[in-house]
Design an enzyme around this catalytic site. Structure first.
Site, PDB file in Angstrom:
ATOM      1  N   ARG A   1     -23.098   3.916   7.145  1.00 54.08           N
ATOM      2  CA  ARG A   1     -24.515   3.695   6.839  1.00 54.08           C
ATOM      3  C   ARG A   1     -25.366   3.831   8.096  1.00 54.08           C
ATOM      4  NH1 ARG A   1     -23.141  -1.858   3.795  1.00 54.08           N
ATOM      5  NH2 ARG A   1     -21.854  -1.901   5.680  1.00 54.08           N
TER       6      ARG A   1
ATOM      7  N   ASN B   1     -13.942   2.252   5.657  1.00 53.90           N
ATOM      8  CA  ASN B   1     -13.677   2.179   7.097  1.00 53.90           C
ATOM      9  C   ASN B   1     -12.327   2.813   7.406  1.00 53.90           C
ATOM     10  OD1 ASN B   1     -14.579   1.348   9.739  1.00 53.90           O
ATOM     11  ND2 ASN B   1     -12.925  -0.145   9.698  1.00 53.90           N
TER      12      ASN B   1
ATOM     13  N   ASP C   1       0.823  -1.213   0.000  1.00 52.18           N
ATOM     14  CA  ASP C   1       0.000   0.000   0.000  1.00 52.18           C
ATOM     15  C   ASP C   1       0.856   1.262   0.000  1.00 52.18           C
ATOM     16  OD1 ASP C   1      -2.307  -1.475   0.064  1.00 52.18           O
ATOM     17  OD2 ASP C   1      -3.085  -0.590   1.905  1.00 52.18           O
TER      18      ASP C   1
END
Length: 385
Positions: A277, A203, A142
């Protein structure tokens, strides 16, 4: 037809995908979650969805079940390599590498920089070495995409000797996603290389300024804790908060504070929920803390976007990706509303439909592009074998 097995190993989950890197076709996807608990479940999605339960199933049990599935469905014989997502490569890796004893030791050396992620990646690599010993493995980092961030941005204003002795600098994260999405944006815009700001919102959240196809600045820092407000991570805070909490007044340990900042903060810390959500549903019902969480989250994103505008003579697009970025029209709307003075205006109908371009006529381009880290990992893996 060659196939690449792509793995993203977490502390209690394994996300996997079987991909043809030449056609970009995803043949099988799946998720093992709640590993080592009585609720351990493994889901395979191919032509049909298959759910299997492994009460108290271990990491090894999950990998053996995965191998059995691949054998039964005649995939194992076609797999030519395994590609692993690895969150942190530190100063050691500026590109993807074949996994061997040396590279594995260097990944271990980066555990302190990604304590929530790298230990699980290492465990996954080791189980693959046991269960798929004949297959080459590749680590895709990453952090690699952000190795082009210039030193005046990557360096921290603390004693130079300390930073260079201990390799303390901005490394960033989500680089695989930022690279993929920025390349997709360039293709859609019919440009060889694009000047874009990519907002990966899930997240975990990060923003990257991409100039001529290269990362020049990114919101995450030495670790994936820095930058934006996230599901359970605080993002950037005054460093003195750490010292204040650890003082005699409160008496917390370093481990307790680190755990709090990584696992008990962000949206969860503000309103008790880490899933945007759920936070949005509560806010719609008038919950004041949920509303506050959304405002803090949106303001932080807008603030980073605004600060990154200094890098561009001409911005080609602001791009939203990740679970929130791709799906939460209300959050995109809230963020863009704070950027009107910089020439960002949203088309509410296009935004509600999550179209590729969601900007109004006289605005900078605002795009929504689904990330595909698995495909990028598969292609990087194919290029190395």
């Amino acid at each position: 037809m060659s196939e690449i097995l792509v793995l993203n190993c977490g502390s209690s989950s394994v996300k996997f995908a079987l991909i043809n890197p030449h056609t970009s076709q995803s043949l099988v996807t799946g998720l093992a979650e709640n590993i080592a608990t009585k609720n351990c479940k493994v889901v395979f999605k191919a032509e049909h969805k298959i759910e299997k339960y492994l009460e108290n199933g271990s990491y090894k049990d999950v990998f053996e079940m995965l191998k059995d599935f691949l054998v039964e469905n005649k995939h194992l014989e076609k797999i030519v390599a395994i590609g692993h997502r690895v969150v942190h490569g530190g100063q050691y890796f500026s590109k993807s590498v074949l996994i061997n004893a040396d590279s594995l030791e260097k990944i271990k050396a980066c555990i302190a920089l990604a304590p929530l992620h790298n230990p699980a990646h290492i465990e996954g690599i080791r189980f693959c070495q046991q269960i798929f010993p004949e297959l080459p493995q590749v680590a895709v980092f990453d952090t690699a995409f952000h190795q082009t961030v210039p030193s005046y941005i990557a360096e921290y204003a603390i004693p130079y000797e300390l930073t260079h002795k201990h390799n303390i600098r901005k490394y960033g994260a989500h680089g695989t996603s930022h690279k993929y999405v920025s390349e997709q944006a360039a293709k859609i815009l019919t440009q060889q290389k694009a000047n874009v700001i990519v907002a990966h919102l899930g997240n975990g959240c990060s923003i990257t300024a991409v100039v001529d196809g290269k990362s020049i600045d990114t919101s995450m820092g030495l670790t994936p804790l820095d930058g934006l407000v996230m599901g359970t991570r605080s993002g950037c805070i005054d460093p003195s908060i750490f010292a204040y909490i650890i003082s005699d007044n409160l008496g917390w340990s370093v481990t307790e504070i680190t755990n709090m900042l990584n696992k008990q903060s962000g949206l969860l810390g503000i309103c008790g929920h880490n899933d945007m959500r759920e936070v949005s549903q509560l806010a719609a019902k008038g919950d004041s803390l949920a509303k506050l969480a959304i405002e803090i989250f949106s303001h932080r994103v807008a603030k980073f976007v605004a600060s990154y505008m200094i890098y561009f003579n001409k911005l080609d697009a602001l791009v939203f990706t990740g679970g929130i970025g791709e799906n939460a029209a209300n959050i995109r709307k809230n963020i863009i509303s704070k950027l009107a003075n910089l020439g960002f205006m949203i088309d509410h109908q296009k935004n509600s439909n999550s179209e590729t371009f969601i900007n109004s006529k006289n605005s900078h381009n605002i795009m929504v592009i689904a990330t595909n880290e698995e495909l990028m990992i598969a292609q990087e893996t194919q290029n190395l074998i």
